[in-house]
Design an enzyme around this catalytic site. Structure first.
Site: not given
Ligand SMILES: Cc1cc2nc3c(=O)[nH]c(=O)nc-3n(C[C@H](O)[C@H](O)[C@H](O)COP(=O)(O)OP(=O)(O)OC[C@H]3O[C@@H](n4cnc5c(N)ncnc54)[C@H](O)[C@@H]3O)c2cc1C
Ligand SMILES: Cc1cc2nc3c(=O)[nH]c(=O)nc-3n(C[C@H](O)[C@H](O)[C@H](O)COP(=O)(O)OP(=O)(O)OC[C@H]3O[C@@H](n4cnc5c(N)ncnc54)[C@H](O)[C@@H]3O)c2cc1C
Lengths: 381, 387
Positions: B126, B158, B268, B336, B339, B363, B365
């Site tokens: 890149t 990287t 939970r 989610q 929570g 690698e 998009t």
């Protein structure tokens, strides 16, 4: 039907947008990085009348109508979601006092809140009771003309910074709201929550250890605390929805800006359908959300119930802002992942919006309850 | 058809899983907070051969093939996406490019120490103006006696700050374009490749990403990787295997999210019983599990195709596309289900949420993966599509 804002609302909208773009947006990055909403910013907001935006003039409020208020919340959300959340939590606390307080309570607390001398915080959640506040364990024991509060509230936005807390606790008659001063003996704040986003909002637990609160500070009727909390949620939902609208608009702006500058394969990426589709879907969500909010606020201005509409707006807003921030990161390619570009902050901030103020699942329960009520079917969470 | 793993692969998985649990997982949070690669983890991985998993033993590897490599990435993906990224860039694109197109001498000189973990690898493609459009790279390589002089800059690499051996793509003949005019090289850091800006990232902060600057960097002609002028092919071929194994890493992340979600929903309570009893939660978890299984099948079937010597460009693109989406979506759902705790940095889901997002971008998009998949599909019916 008339979809135009009145002259005053338009003027306010313009003014809020200008102020936020000039004073708040340029600080958003530092607010996130330093994990703090600067006091000067809140002082400035107070000077503009924002911290009493929706309070009546009797309490030094700006007496905005609900539509103008949503324009303010939207503009703030667009500039910076962290400090907007600080503002939101403050405003909802004031609204609880306005709606349920006695004349004395209103006179004592609201003016100071509107002037920014006291920031508000709303303490409903507990470690073992989030979606289900009726399961709260914090106790309020009558003791002469006072109550002694014992327990832990968690995830309280503005805790540590607030001057005025609205705290919910279980009295013998049931859950009850209390107005609690920050300097109440026995009230302690916990460590800062470290969060994915909204890092400029101060979120902490409250520890109540025989915190002595006068009976005169009961907010609403003893035993009616859940009603006080729920009725405040109408406003809170609408306010948060307006924040998400602003955030989603900002995300789209960033996406459009990047796509109209970045070239690959010899053309602007804006010329590619894949990118255009992301932008189109984002715009669709934003406009749908705006209409939900406008409708809810219009009902509120008419003095009509707007609870259902506000809940839908909040539910949809949580999705819309997340999905928009998510696709706009994608539009940025690798740049979207680097913290120098604001879209990654928005993405982190956006993710809160399906949890804070009631989770998306609970809001669906509320919407379904409304839908099924017409068929005579009762819906429980 | 046989959908079981051979006994030695199961044994290998056990080894990697133990390493993941005992060494990688405990270090993940601190690496994220410090925004630093934990080199101790990488050294320990090297010590048990994990930096050369897919390569034959004669090149210093473990000889576990694509399947073994996918197992490694899956297990690392569960515990720490940063570590999976560092090792993935080292093996899957850095060393892999040399394995695929290197001469025997290049393999002995470079692949062996890379596979043994004595050196760290990177893959530098890149540039500021050549991301998705990799063919537009500008870094120049000009012949100078028995060497090439490289000038230009690579970004978002990287392992950039840490790598010793860097596969790099540069233009050798600007008149010929990507096919004929671009050549791959094996660079060494000590040839004078400089580390520029080290990026601050939203996630995978326990991996290092940087700019690499080439100012008259002299690379011997014997370090040309593959034929002169055909480097683009070497690099694209390398990315095919990289995409498969990135898919494997995302499988790990997606599975981990599922495990966390089930563990939490089990205990939970809200409204008097565990949230596991609510359909909103059950259905999220069911979707997570279904997507994990689809991804698992795709990843290991593609690994099998590689080992059979079958073409797999399309499938590798699918592994990366489906995998990155599945991981992101599953982690989004897990957050989610937790929570407010999901939003807290005290729990790993928060880090996983930031980490997962990169797989949809690097690698190639996901848009580029869709283009790759669509062009393979349309090629079969005689239509050539362009990005
Ligand atoms: C950034 C932030 C700021 C906050 N600020 C405040 C604040 O100022 N004051 C305050 O009081 N609270 C605040 N909160 C807390 C917030 O209101 C709670 O997190 C929220 O209500 C969810 O509760 P919980 O986290 O305990 O999740 P839980 O209630 O434990 O829920 C866990 C999961 O189960 C689901 N679930 C629960 N019950 C059901 C059901 N019946 N049917 C289907 N699904 C169900 C939930 O949707 C969620 O996915 C804040 C939270 C965040 C993240
Ligand atoms: C953390 C990190 C690590 C990385 N590691 C490496 C590495 O080790 N080695 C290396 O060489 N690179 C690496 N990269 C770079 C990465 O591969 C690129 O960021 C990626 O390929 C996208 O390029 P770009 O960022 O220039 O985005 P752009 O190519 O500018 O893309 C911007 C947007 O446009 C879309 N787009 C572009 N062209 C088209 C088209 N024709 N049709 C439809 N949509 C299109 C993209 O999908 C994206 O949504 C890394 C990046 C990051 C962030």
């Amino acid at each position: 039907m008339d979809f135009t804002l009145n002259e005053e609302q338009q003027m306010f909208g313009q003014m809020f947008g200008d102020f936020m773009a000039k004073e708040v947006a340029p600080r958003a990055e530092a607010i996130d990085a330093e994990g703090e909403t600067p006091s000067e910013l809140l002082e400035q907001a107070a000077m503009q009348g924002f911290l009493g935006a929706i309070l009546p003039e009797d309490y030094m409020g700006a007496a905005l109508d609900m539509t103008s208020y949503t324009l303010l919340a939207e503009a703030w959300g667009r500039a910076d979601l962290s400090s907007a959340t600080v503002f939101h939590a403050h405003m909802m606390t004031a609204m609880a006092i306005l709606a349920h307080g006695t004349e004395d309570q209103k006179a004592t607390y609201l003016e100071a809140m509107a002037m920014g001398e006291k920031l508000g915080a709303f303490a409903l959640t507990e470690p073992a009771a989030g979606s289900d506040p009726a399961g709260m364990l914090t106790e309020a024991k009558p003791d002469g003309s006072d109550y002694l509060l014992n327990g832990v509230k968690s995830w309280v936005t503005n805790a540590g910074r607030a001057g005025t807390y609205v705290v919910f606790a279980r009295a013998p008659e049931g859950v009850t709201g209390f107005i609690v001063d920050a300097d109440t003996p026995g009230l302690k704040v916990g460590g800062r929550e470290k969060t994915l986003g909204l890092r400029g909002a101060e979120i902490r637990a409250l520890y109540l250890d025989h915190a002595r609160v006068p009976a005169a500070n009961v907010l609403g009727k003893v035993g009616h605390g859940l009603r006080v909390a729920l009725s405040t949620m109408d406003f809170a939902h609408l306010s948060l929805a307006a924040l998400t609208l602003g955030g989603a608009e900002q995300a789209l702006d960033l996406g459009v800006q990047f796509a109209s500058e970045r070239k690959q394969f010899g053309v602007l990426i804006a010329k590619k359908q894949a990118i255009q589709n992301y932008l189109a879907d984002a715009k669709l969500k934003i406009e749908a959300l705006r209409h939900l909010i406008e409708h809810a606020s219009w009902l509120a201005v008419q003095g009509k119930p707007y609870s259902f509409e506000a809940t839908m707006a909040k539910l949809y807003g949580g999705q819309a802002i997340y999905e928009t921030a998510n696709t706009m990161i994608q539009v940025h390619g690798g740049y979207g992942y680097i913290v120098d570009y604001p879209i990654s902050r928005l993405y982190r901030d956006a993710r809160a919006m399906s949890i804070i103020g009631g989770s998306a699942e609970i809001q669906r329960v509320l919407v379904a309850r409304h839908v099924l009520a017409e068929a005579g079917i009762e819906v429980k969470p | 058809m046989d959908f079981t793993f051979p006994r030695e692969m199961e044994k290998f998985r056990k080894l990697v899983r133990e390493f993941g649990e005992e060494v990688v997982r405990p270090a993940a949070k601190a690496a994220d907070e410090k925004h630093e690669v934990d080199m101790d983890v990488i050294r320990q991985a090297a010590a048990i051969g994990l930096l050369g998993v897919p390569f034959p033993q004669k090149y210093g590897g473990v000889g576990a093939g694509e399947t073994g490599y996918c197992i490694l990435m899956e297990e690392l993906g569960k515990v720490c996406t940063s570590t999976a990224t560092t090792i993935g860039a080292h093996i899957g694109i850095g060393a892999m490019s040399i394995y695929l197109d290197g001469t025997e001498a290049q393999k002995q000189k470079y692949l062996v120490p890379l596979a043994r973990g004595e050196k760290l690898g990177a893959f530098a493609l890149t540039e500021p103006n050549a991301g998705s459009d990799a063919a537009s790279i500008k870094t120049k390589a000009v012949r100078d006696g028995d060497a090439y002089l490289l000038n230009g800059s690579k970004i978002y690499i990287t392992n950039g700050p840490l790598a010793d051996v860097i596969s790099v793509l540069a233009v050798t003949d600007p008149t010929l374009g990507a096919h004929g005019g671009v050549t791959a090289f094996i660079g060494e850091k000590q040839f004078g490749i400089q580390v520029g800006t080290v990026e601050k990232k939203m996630g995978i902060r326990g991996s290092a990403t940087s700019e690499l600057i080439f100012e008259d960097v002299r690379i011997p002609a014997e370090n040309v990787l593959g034929p002169v002028g055909l480097g683009f092919i070497t690099f694209m071929k390398t990315l095919d295997t990289g995409r498969l194994t990135l898919g494997a890493a995302t499988l790990g992340g997606a599975e981990e999210a599922l495990r966390i979600a089930i563990d939490y929903a089990r205990v939970r309570e809200a409204f008097g019983k565990p949230i596991a009893h609510k359909q909103s939660i059950q259905f999220m978890i069911a979707d997570m599990a279904a997507e994990v299984e689809a991804l698992r099948s795709l990843v290991y079937r593609t690994a099998w195709m590689v080992e059979q010597g079958m073409p797999y460009t399309k499938e590798a693109g699918m592994c990366k596309l489906l995998g990155s989406q599945t991981a992101s979506r599953n982690i989004h759902r897990a957050l989610q289900i937790l929570g407010a705790l999901g939003y807290s940095r005290d729990f790993p889901v928060e880090r996983m949420f930031r980490d997962a997002r990169i797989a949809e971008i690097f690698e190639g998009t996901n848009e580029i993966q869709r283009i790759v998949i669509a062009s393979q599909l349309f090629k079969e019916v005689g239509i050539r599509i362009r990005p």
